[in-house]
Design an enzyme around this catalytic site. Structure first.
Site, PDB file in Angstrom:
ATOM      1  N   HIS A  60       8.462  92.709   4.345  1.00 53.86           N
ATOM      2  CA  HIS A  60       8.408  90.782   4.689  1.00 53.86           C
ATOM      3  C   HIS A  60       9.676  90.403   5.858  1.00 53.86           C
ATOM      4  O   HIS A  60      10.937  91.220   5.301  1.00 53.86           O
ATOM      5  CB  HIS A  60       8.866  90.305   3.258  1.00 53.86           C
ATOM      6  N   HIS A 110       3.840  96.882   3.558  1.00 55.86           N
ATOM      7  CA  HIS A 110       3.700  95.575   3.823  1.00 55.86           C
ATOM      8  C   HIS A 110       4.670  95.134   3.094  1.00 55.86           C
ATOM      9  O   HIS A 110       5.647  94.882   2.941  1.00 55.86           O
ATOM     10  CB  HIS A 110       2.735  94.714   2.722  1.00 55.86           C
ATOM     11  N   ARG A 131      -5.381  85.719   4.095  1.00 56.19           N
ATOM     12  CA  ARG A 131      -5.382  85.736   1.742  1.00 56.19           C
ATOM     13  C   ARG A 131      -3.907  85.560   2.582  1.00 56.19           C
ATOM     14  O   ARG A 131      -3.540  84.600   2.194  1.00 56.19           O
ATOM     15  CB  ARG A 131      -5.808  86.610   1.764  1.00 56.19           C
ATOM     16  N   ASP A 132      -3.084  86.686   2.583  1.00 57.36           N
ATOM     17  CA  ASP A 132      -1.545  86.286   1.655  1.00 57.36           C
ATOM     18  C   ASP A 132      -0.854  85.445   2.864  1.00 57.36           C
ATOM     19  O   ASP A 132       0.067  84.380   2.596  1.00 57.36           O
ATOM     20  CB  ASP A 132      -0.892  88.103   2.099  1.00 57.36           C
ATOM     21  N   ASN A 188       6.319  87.155   5.920  1.00 54.70           N
ATOM     22  CA  ASN A 188       5.227  88.374   5.838  1.00 54.70           C
ATOM     23  C   ASN A 188       5.606  88.678   7.842  1.00 54.70           C
ATOM     24  O   ASN A 188       6.309  88.138   8.848  1.00 54.70           O
ATOM     25  CB  ASN A 188       3.913  88.873   6.409  1.00 54.70           C
ATOM     26  N   CYS A 245       5.374  85.033  -0.625  1.00 58.31           N
ATOM     27  CA  CYS A 245       4.560  84.798  -2.399  1.00 58.31           C
ATOM     28  C   CYS A 245       4.760  83.545  -3.336  1.00 58.31           C
ATOM     29  O   CYS A 245       5.525  83.419  -3.567  1.00 58.31           O
ATOM     30  CB  CYS A 245       5.157  86.257  -2.893  1.00 58.31           C
TER      31      CYS A 245
END
Length: 314
Positions: free
Chosen positions: A223, A221, A28-29, A263, A254
């Site tokens: 980065h 989460h 997803r991300d 990430n 993002c």
């Protein structure tokens, strides 16, 4: 290309969790930030390969409007292809009530909503103020809980914002508490542009605990924009956090914040956790092989240091 069987020496540190659940966000991300649209069949195989590597929480896709994130416009086609996976949680991101309806129609049992600690990012990402976005989430979370669906809350820009600079901890705590009180079983604290350092992480986690948000409800989460993701993760583990978000091969960023680079790579995280004697259930060799396989489909090498080290040429 040859894969080494080398693994880190296991030297535990006192005070750390016995095990960590990795919340894999690559499908997803990770893929939402790719310029090219990955074929649905490749996405499905990606998720299956991640599951075969031992990951038990894999965020499969996002039910946003196709024009917002065209890379994930095939959610209705993808999700049924994952129905044969057992013992694997497959949450999806939903932006609003319409997204929840689509998720329920697919039989999704875990969803996530995506909020912001800052006004600037809330307006750019959701076209709403922070308060307006919380008001939008409230009925979504209420309906999801009534349907027996578990809800995760993402909270972005917890440490720094490209438009506003450093983010005061009290602002993050305020929004996090509201999401928790709305019914989010888990809150993922996002360092969206990768500027956090370990002291900042520990301070925010302490403030959240003081405000009544239990550490058992928190995930992190990070980065790796400034190379701090693993250091920040270790600080969170020392504080008692046991859920860490990561993306296979270090995919992602993002689309609404250009300074948000990749990430934390799942392989880099697993290497550190294995070295600390912390159980993850993940086969690092199979995971690295999966990232190499996907990199071939994307036409570029994986940015993960561990993937490069484990799959280097002879």
């Amino acid at each position: 290309m040859s894969e080494t069987t080398g693994l880190p020496m296991r030297v535990p540190m006192p005070g750390l969790p016995v095990s960590v659940r990795i919340h894999e966000v690559g499908p997803r991300d990770g893929l939402q930030n790719e310029k090219a649209v990955v074929p649905t069949e490749v996405k499905a195989e990606f998720v299956h390969r991640l599951a075969a590597a031992g990951l038990t929480t894999i965020e499969a896709t996002s039910l946003v409007r196709p024009e917002w994130v065209p890379q994930l416009a095939d959610a209705e086609q993808l999700y049924p292809l994952l129905g044969d996976l057992t013992g694997v949680e497959l949450p999806v991101l939903v932006p609003n009530a319409r997204g929840l309806e689509r998720a329920l129609a697919l039989g999704v049992r875990r969803i996530a909503v995506f909020g912001s600690a800052t006004e600037s990012f809330a307006r750019r990402n959701l076209n709403r103020t922070v308060d307006e976005s919380l008001a939008m989430f409230a009925p979504v979370i209420e309906r999801a809980l009534a349907e027996g669906v578990t809800v995760r809350g993402y909270l972005s820009m917890c440490f720094g914002d490209p438009w506003e600079g450093p983010v005061p901890a009290e602002r993050v705590v305020s929004v996090a508490r509201q999401l928790y009180e709305l019914g989010c079983a888990e809150l993922s604290l996002g360092d969206t542009i990768g500027v956090a350092t370990p002291g900042q992480v520990r301070a925010l986690l302490t403030d959240l605990r003081t405000a009544g948000v239990p550490v058992s409800a928190l995930a992190v989460h990070f980065h790796d924009t400034y190379g701090q993701a693993l250091a920040n993760t270790l600080a969170a583990l020392e504080h008692g956090v046991t859920t860490v978000d990561a993306s296979a091969g270090g995919l992602g960023g993002c689309p609404y914040a250009r300074s948000a680079t990749g990430n934390l790579a799942t392989e880099d995280l697993v290497w550190m956790l294995q070295g600390l004697g912390i159980e993850t259930g993940v086969d690092l060799g199979r995971l690295a092989g999966t990232s190499v396989w996907l990199a071939g489909h994307l036409g570029r090498p994986s940015p993960s240091r561990i993937v490069r080290a484990l799959t280097s040429e002879d």
